[in-house]
Design an enzyme around this catalytic site. Structure first.
Site, PDB file in Angstrom:
ATOM      1  N   ASP A 155       4.310   5.353  -4.026  1.00 10.21           N
ATOM      2  CA  ASP A 155       3.265   6.071  -3.648  1.00 10.21           C
ATOM      3  C   ASP A 155       3.582   7.463  -4.070  1.00 10.21           C
ATOM      4  O   ASP A 155       4.508   7.835  -4.717  1.00 10.21           O
ATOM      5  CB  ASP A 155       2.726   5.991  -2.166  1.00 10.21           C
ATOM      6  CG  ASP A 155       1.169   6.087  -2.072  1.00 10.21           C
ATOM      7  OD1 ASP A 155       0.808   6.495  -2.886  1.00 10.21           O
ATOM      8  OD2 ASP A 155       1.014   5.376  -0.965  1.00 10.21           O
ATOM      9  N   ASP A 200      -8.068   5.192  -3.616  1.00  9.23           N
ATOM     10  CA  ASP A 200      -8.089   3.919  -2.766  1.00  9.23           C
ATOM     11  C   ASP A 200      -9.305   3.104  -2.963  1.00  9.23           C
ATOM     12  O   ASP A 200     -10.415   3.685  -2.787  1.00  9.23           O
ATOM     13  CB  ASP A 200      -7.666   4.355  -1.260  1.00  9.23           C
ATOM     14  CG  ASP A 200      -6.252   4.540  -1.093  1.00  9.23           C
ATOM     15  OD1 ASP A 200      -5.481   4.762  -2.201  1.00  9.23           O
ATOM     16  OD2 ASP A 200      -5.692   4.391  -0.138  1.00  9.23           O
TER      17      ASP A 200
HETATM   18  C1  GAL Z   1      -2.141   5.344  -0.424  1.00  4.17           C
HETATM   19  C2  GAL Z   1      -2.157   4.205  -1.295  1.00  4.17           C
HETATM   20  C3  GAL Z   1      -2.282   3.008  -0.366  1.00  4.17           C
HETATM   21  C4  GAL Z   1      -1.466   2.805   0.663  1.00  4.17           C
HETATM   22  C5  GAL Z   1      -1.420   3.890   1.558  1.00  4.17           C
HETATM   23  C6  GAL Z   1      -0.428   3.757   2.416  1.00  4.17           C
HETATM   24  O1  GAL Z   1      -1.967   6.416  -1.056  1.00  4.17           O
HETATM   25  O2  GAL Z   1      -2.904   4.248  -2.289  1.00  4.17           O
HETATM   26  O3  GAL Z   1      -2.738   1.745  -1.208  1.00  4.17           O
HETATM   27  O4  GAL Z   1      -0.251   2.329   0.236  1.00  4.17           O
HETATM   28  O5  GAL Z   1      -1.168   5.111   0.848  1.00  4.17           O
HETATM   29  O6  GAL Z   1      -0.218   4.982   3.273  1.00  4.17           O
END
Ligand code: GAL
Length: 392
Positions: A162, A217
């Protein structure tokens, strides 16, 4: 002088050995990127904890999901990776080693990986290229090589990385570090870049990872899913075997969309040759959800060996047609109705340049539809799709 000579000698012998190698057709060991690309010849398929469970991850949940992946028929349909997302990690040990939450993962990640492997599946894990994960767990910044080695020692097969708390860092530079760390970890590990499309990862992603998120997301609504999915047009030139655009994980079965909308979600992801990572509770899914997620004819579109990402060939307001060419010379046409009412939509033979004798088949509902000669018109439900394979 002596030193210079021995250098020269070594240079010559390297030259001789490599010339010999070329003459004898010995192949050099593959570059890390070539080896890595072979890990995802078609878009990855599996399950990930985030969309449904957020931070509520545990050893028990992951084991049960692996079991359900097998018993539901998802494994047989091609799903393979069981991925733990954020929140499995709590701290770093004195030597910097990442530490899993001992309450939620009392057996440690290695034992969990062994269990998942015992089910004939693979285990994925999550970290962050910045200082902390999005849920404020320790990030991997300046621990890239150490973490890659740790994951490999646990038997991890997939890492999603991430981009939270990465202020001042360059994604292209940081993710390349991970690529090199994973290549040297001693284990083949699929590399999923998750920086939400920041700094156009499709430009540097193909030489860095196996898949890269192209947007922010997803959530379990038709609006968000369709904004993300339909915005992928134009990115098709960057995807191919080994390296894929990732419009985020599936929400199929999570309850926020209706039957037609989930069919659109899966069909669109298949046309996009997108990774298929289910995000629902596989233990309790309805037969309708299971049948959609395991629809073999739709999955075959996503997993086609040619690895061509489809694109839009026609649009009229909120009515769209997309086409994905397949390895066997056939083409798949998706007729999408994004409006708020049912609409009649016609398949135009010019989109696929098919001869009059080309056969049509409805892939979502497994029905032969005759030949293209007489044209084809479908009633497409509100927010729905008709997915047609055109075979010459
Ligand atoms: C976001 C990511 C999600 C999930 C989330 C967890 O940045 O895009 O898919 O992994 O973090 O905190």
């Amino acid at each position: 002088m002596l030193i210079m000579n021995s250098y020269r000698l070594r240079g010559q012998s390297i030259l001789i050995v490599s010339t010999l190698a070329i003459l004898c057709g010995w192949s050099a060991s593959p570059l890390p990127t070539e080896a890595a690309a072979s890990l995802a010849p078609t878009p990855v398929m599996g399950w990930n904890s985030w969309n449904k469970f957020g931070c509520e991850v545990s050893d028990k949940l992951i084991r049960e999901m692996a079991e359900a992946m097998v018993s539901s028929g998802m494994k047989a349909a091609g799903y393979q990776y069981v991925n733990i997302d954020d929140c499995w990690q709590v701290s770093r040990a004195a030597d910097g080693t990442i530490v899993a939450d001992a309450e939620r993962f009392p057996n440690g990640i290695k034992a969990l990986a062994d269990y998942v492997h015992g089910q004939g599946l693979k285990l994925g894990i999550y970290t962050d290229a910045g200082r902390m994960t999005c849920q404020k767990r320790p990030g991997s910044f300046e621990h890239e090589f150490q973490d890659a080695k740790t994951y490999a020692s646990w038997g991890v097969d997939y890492v999603k990385i991430d981009w939270c708390f990465a202020e001042g860092l360059e994604p292209e530079v940081q993710y390349a570090k991970f690529r090199d760390a994973l290549a040297r970890s001693g284990r083949p590990i699929v590399f999923s870049i998750c920086n939400w499309g920041v700094k156009a990862p499709w430009r540097w992603g193909p030489k860095t990872g196996n898949l890269w998120r192209t947007t922010g997301d997803i959530n379990d609504t038709y609006d968000r899913m369709s904004v993300i999915g339909f915005s992928q047009n134009g990115l098709e030139q960057f995807a191919g075997p080994g390296h894929w655009n990732d419009p985020d994980m599936l929400e199929v079965g999570n309850g926020g969309m209706n039957r037609e909308e989930y069919r659109t979600h899966l069909a669109l992801w298949a046309i996009l040759a997108a990774p298929l990572l289910a995000g629902n509770d596989l233990r309790t899914m309805t037969p309708e959800t299971r049948d959609l997620l395991t629809n073999a004819e739709v999955i075959a579109v996503d997993q086609d060996a040619k690895g061509i990402q489809g694109h839009r060939v026609w649009e009229e307001g909120l009515l769209e047609a997309w086409v994905k060419p397949l390895a066997d010379g056939s083409q798949v046409v998706a007729l999408f109705n994004r409006t708020e009412a049912p609409m009649k939509m016609s398949l135009d033979a010019r989109w696929v340049g098919a001869p009059a004798s080309a056969r049509l088949r409805d892939l979502l509902d497994h029905r032969d539809l005759g030949t293209i000669k007489d044209g084809y018109a479908a009633d497409v439900p509100q927010h729905g799709v008709v997915l047609v394979k055109v075979s010459p």
